[in-house]
Design a protein around this motif. Sequence first.
Motif, PDB file in Angstrom:
ATOM      1  N   ARG A   1       0.832  -1.210   0.000  1.00  0.00           N
ATOM      2  CA  ARG A   1       0.000   0.000   0.000  1.00  0.00           C
ATOM      3  C   ARG A   1       0.864   1.256   0.000  1.00  0.00           C
ATOM      4  NH1 ARG A   1      -5.294  -1.429   0.865  1.00  0.00           N
ATOM      5  NH2 ARG A   1      -5.492  -3.506   1.745  1.00  0.00           N
ATOM      6  N   ALA A   2       0.350   2.292  -0.688  1.00  0.00           N
ATOM      7  CA  ALA A   2       1.021   3.586  -0.651  1.00  0.00           C
ATOM      8  C   ALA A   2       0.759   4.239   0.702  1.00  0.00           C
ATOM      9  CB  ALA A   2       0.475   4.489  -1.759  1.00  0.00           C
ATOM     10  N   ASN A   3       1.751   4.967   1.187  1.00  0.00           N
ATOM     11  CA  ASN A   3       1.562   5.763   2.390  1.00  0.00           C
ATOM     12  C   ASN A   3       0.922   4.943   3.511  1.00  0.00           C
ATOM     13  OD1 ASN A   3       1.635   8.024   3.944  1.00  0.00           O
ATOM     14  ND2 ASN A   3      -0.233   8.944   3.106  1.00  0.00           N
ATOM     15  N   GLY A   4       1.489   3.755   3.725  1.00  0.00           N
ATOM     16  CA  GLY A   4       0.899   2.848   4.717  1.00  0.00           C
ATOM     17  C   GLY A   4       1.312   3.196   6.133  1.00  0.00           C
ATOM     18  N   SER A   5       0.881   2.385   7.067  1.00  0.00           N
ATOM     19  CA  SER A   5       1.263   2.619   8.467  1.00  0.00           C
ATOM     20  C   SER A   5       2.628   1.972   8.711  1.00  0.00           C
ATOM     21  CB  SER A   5       0.198   2.036   9.376  1.00  0.00           C
ATOM     22  OG  SER A   5       0.013   0.686   9.029  1.00  0.00           O
ATOM     23  N   PHE A   6       3.058   1.944   9.939  1.00  0.00           N
ATOM     24  CA  PHE A   6       4.358   1.346  10.274  1.00  0.00           C
ATOM     25  C   PHE A   6       4.142   0.068  11.069  1.00  0.00           C
ATOM     26  CE2 PHE A   6       5.527   5.927  10.072  1.00  0.00           C
ATOM     27  CZ  PHE A   6       6.378   5.832   8.980  1.00  0.00           C
TER      28      PHE A   6
ATOM     29  N   GLN B   1      10.136  -2.169   4.246  1.00  0.00           N
ATOM     30  CA  GLN B   1       9.512  -1.172   3.361  1.00  0.00           C
ATOM     31  C   GLN B   1       9.357  -1.819   1.981  1.00  0.00           C
ATOM     32  OE1 GLN B   1       8.684   2.277   3.775  1.00  0.00           O
ATOM     33  NE2 GLN B   1       8.620   1.656   5.898  1.00  0.00           N
ATOM     34  N   PHE B   2       8.242  -2.461   1.783  1.00  0.00           N
ATOM     35  CA  PHE B   2       8.041  -3.224   0.558  1.00  0.00           C
ATOM     36  C   PHE B   2       7.549  -2.335  -0.584  1.00  0.00           C
ATOM     37  CE2 PHE B   2       7.209  -7.348   3.048  1.00  0.00           C
ATOM     38  CZ  PHE B   2       8.435  -7.869   2.705  1.00  0.00           C
ATOM     39  N   ALA B   3       7.929  -2.707  -1.812  1.00  0.00           N
ATOM     40  CA  ALA B   3       7.382  -2.044  -2.998  1.00  0.00           C
ATOM     41  C   ALA B   3       7.236  -3.098  -4.084  1.00  0.00           C
ATOM     42  CB  ALA B   3       8.332  -0.945  -3.473  1.00  0.00           C
ATOM     43  N   GLY B   4       6.319  -2.888  -4.999  1.00  0.00           N
ATOM     44  CA  GLY B   4       6.163  -3.800  -6.132  1.00  0.00           C
ATOM     45  C   GLY B   4       5.168  -4.906  -5.852  1.00  0.00           C
ATOM     46  N   ASP B   5       5.150  -5.863  -6.778  1.00  0.00           N
ATOM     47  CA  ASP B   5       4.190  -6.957  -6.673  1.00  0.00           C
ATOM     48  C   ASP B   5       4.758  -8.094  -5.834  1.00  0.00           C
ATOM     49  OD1 ASP B   5       2.292  -5.757  -8.218  1.00  0.00           O
ATOM     50  OD2 ASP B   5       3.043  -6.613 -10.101  1.00  0.00           O
ATOM     51  N   TYR B   6       4.066  -8.458  -4.808  1.00  0.00           N
ATOM     52  CA  TYR B   6       4.338  -9.649  -4.007  1.00  0.00           C
ATOM     53  C   TYR B   6       5.793  -9.779  -3.550  1.00  0.00           C
ATOM     54  CZ  TYR B   6       0.084 -10.437  -6.578  1.00  0.00           C
ATOM     55  OH  TYR B   6      -1.131 -10.271  -7.158  1.00  0.00           O
TER      56      TYR B   6
END
Length: 735
Positions: free
Chosen positions: A670-675, A712-717
């Motif tokens: 998710r963008a701008n997610g929680s911590f 800090q994940f980004a991208g698909d899966y």
Amino acid sequence: MSIRIGEQERLFSLETEHTLYQMKADETDVLLHLWYGPRTGADMGYRIRTVNRGFCGNPYEAQERLDYSLDTLPQEYSGNGVGDYRSAAVQAEHRSGSMSVDWRYAGYRLLKGKEKPAGLPGVRGNADTEGLEIILEDKAGGLAAYLAYWVFAEYDVIVRSARIENRGEAAVFLTKAASLCMDFPYGRQEVIHFHGRHAMERIPERVPVPAGGRLAFESRRDMSSHQSNPFIILTEPDTTERRGICRGFMLMYSGNHLEEVSADQTGSTRVVCGIHPEGFRWKLEPGDSFQTPEVILSCSEAGLNALSRNYHRLIRSEVIAPRWRGAKKPVLVNSWEACYFDFDAEKLMKLARSAAELGMEMLVLDDGWFGKRDDDTTSLGDWDCNEKKLGCSLGELSERIHSLGLRFGLWFEPEMVSPDSDLYRAHPDWALADPGRYPMVARRQLVLDMGRKEVQDYLFDTLSTILKGARIEYVKWDFNRSVANVWSRALPEDRQGEAAHRFMLGTYRLLERLTEAFPEVMIEGCSGGGGRFDAGMLYYCPQIWCSDNTDAVERLEIQRGTSYGYPPCTMGAHVSACPNHQTGRTVPLETRGIVAQAGTFGYELDPSRMTEAEKKTVKEQIAAFHRHEKLTTGGDWYRLDETEEDWTSWMVVSPDRNEALVSVAATHVRANGSFPFIRLQGLDPEKVYLREDTGERLTGAALMYGGIPLPQFAGDYPAKQIYLSGGQEDAAGEG
Ligand code: GLA
């Protein structure tokens, strides 16, 4: 001493490290179930309360006690038709046509040295394993029940089964013979059961037991099934992964099964489980007896994770054959999704060469190597090599594979026959079919009547010839359809209700003979993926292909559900190609590797088609698997994320709590997610652990209560594995 007997009060107490199982023969000789739960150090008989309730009758001998009713007392093994209106454990048809069964206590015997239930797989134990046999009698019906209890104290496990004997002078038909009945008076309960379908097995669902109603989890497919695993957990409503009381009931059986959970008018919950009574009718001649499968019971007061660990430890040590306990398993490459039916020896050698270069250790040749099989329409039963297709014999192929330093495995589907096969042409009567009907066909195949000795002998001889004629270290034993038309030509009319169970006994017998004759060949169970993932098959097959669904994101759910009852070292899990063949989804290779490492690691793709970058990743994955194999296959497993929807995380901790491997895979970034923080479990709160990827040192308490931040994940899966080591230094790093 794990078994204590109060002779005076006829009180039987079985104790494991943390649990107590208690029952008592009362003044009317009814065997009452008193307790299965945490240890209490007490006679739990004080909880038996009797009340005169309307429409709850009294046994003849206690007719003056209006408050004494079989309908409300907790029963250890319920009868039928004599005043307990809840689920029966046993139903029978006597010569007179009467269907009543009325059990009374008739004695006990202490047992030492675990024995396998006749004809069935069983929890192994050893010469020191302690057990108790309670004998019940239905005098008028001429039946006796021998209830066996075996105590596996260090695992918090009790193993229960029953043997029903005809002591009378006329034949009796058993129409229900459950392995277990257990009553839990007072207090609402919930059930976790594991449902599913082909390519999506063992999905947990938690449901309340309906007041006055009954839940049934079952298979009538003569396989334990994709649809309903023979394992349920009864939990108190406030139980979570980390805390609370829960109790597991795992049937050690691979055929038709039924787990009934009901709540009666007083709020008491009854569990009955065993072979499914529908279609079951077993003739007992005088002197004959019927043995039920075992149920593996465990209770935890420390939540679901602790319950799962009891099952994991027991299955690893007492179900899986000693030869394979803790054994290093080769990283395999399976030909199925790499080539399906389209291969010859040259193609397989190309695949094998690149597999060997990357560090894979075994090639498994899947379906299509025998008879005239180029698709799934033909040849099951003709277990001889299709040399024309392969271009050489199996012996030659296996030598060539071995010359690359790889081991060799082979696929079979022994219990099946194709109508288009030499076997079927020679023995059409070996296939199950009932008179006057066309049999149900599935995947264009029929099912062999495994109850017949000549069928078992044919399969033993044919499989033995193949296993002797080539260097084969591994067999994938498949079972690709549900059974129907269960009618056996070998049985008389009045024994047709035995055919389904005799089918299972025949399969077990064949597996028993083959594993005895070829102890060094490892058998992996399979049934269109995980359609026969049960403790019965695990007795013969130390691992089982978890699902035909190899999509890593879907596997997160399947493997998580499977982990409630079964240890990761039993779950066949492979990295497959993308886009995935079942879902079309593309998942990073790193994530596919991490997910497959949560089971028995392998590949299901053609490595010769990979890019150089992918090959590099595969080499790293294999190295990581070897580095952590002891930890992941022998450690304590924890599910970490019971409330999260966007990621799945799990960890494994070494028994000495000096090492841990945490894995997390995101299914939704998710963008701008929680911590978020992932709170770890099972560590030593006092120990300091070094987090390998960041160099941080934190106490076990910090890691468990404060947690580690979600990467800090980004991208698909995306997914990540975090290795923690510790135990040598304190928080200040002062050694
Ligand atoms: C089943 C198995 C697969 C594969 C095929 C071959 O579906 O689960 O892995 O072996 O059969 O026909």
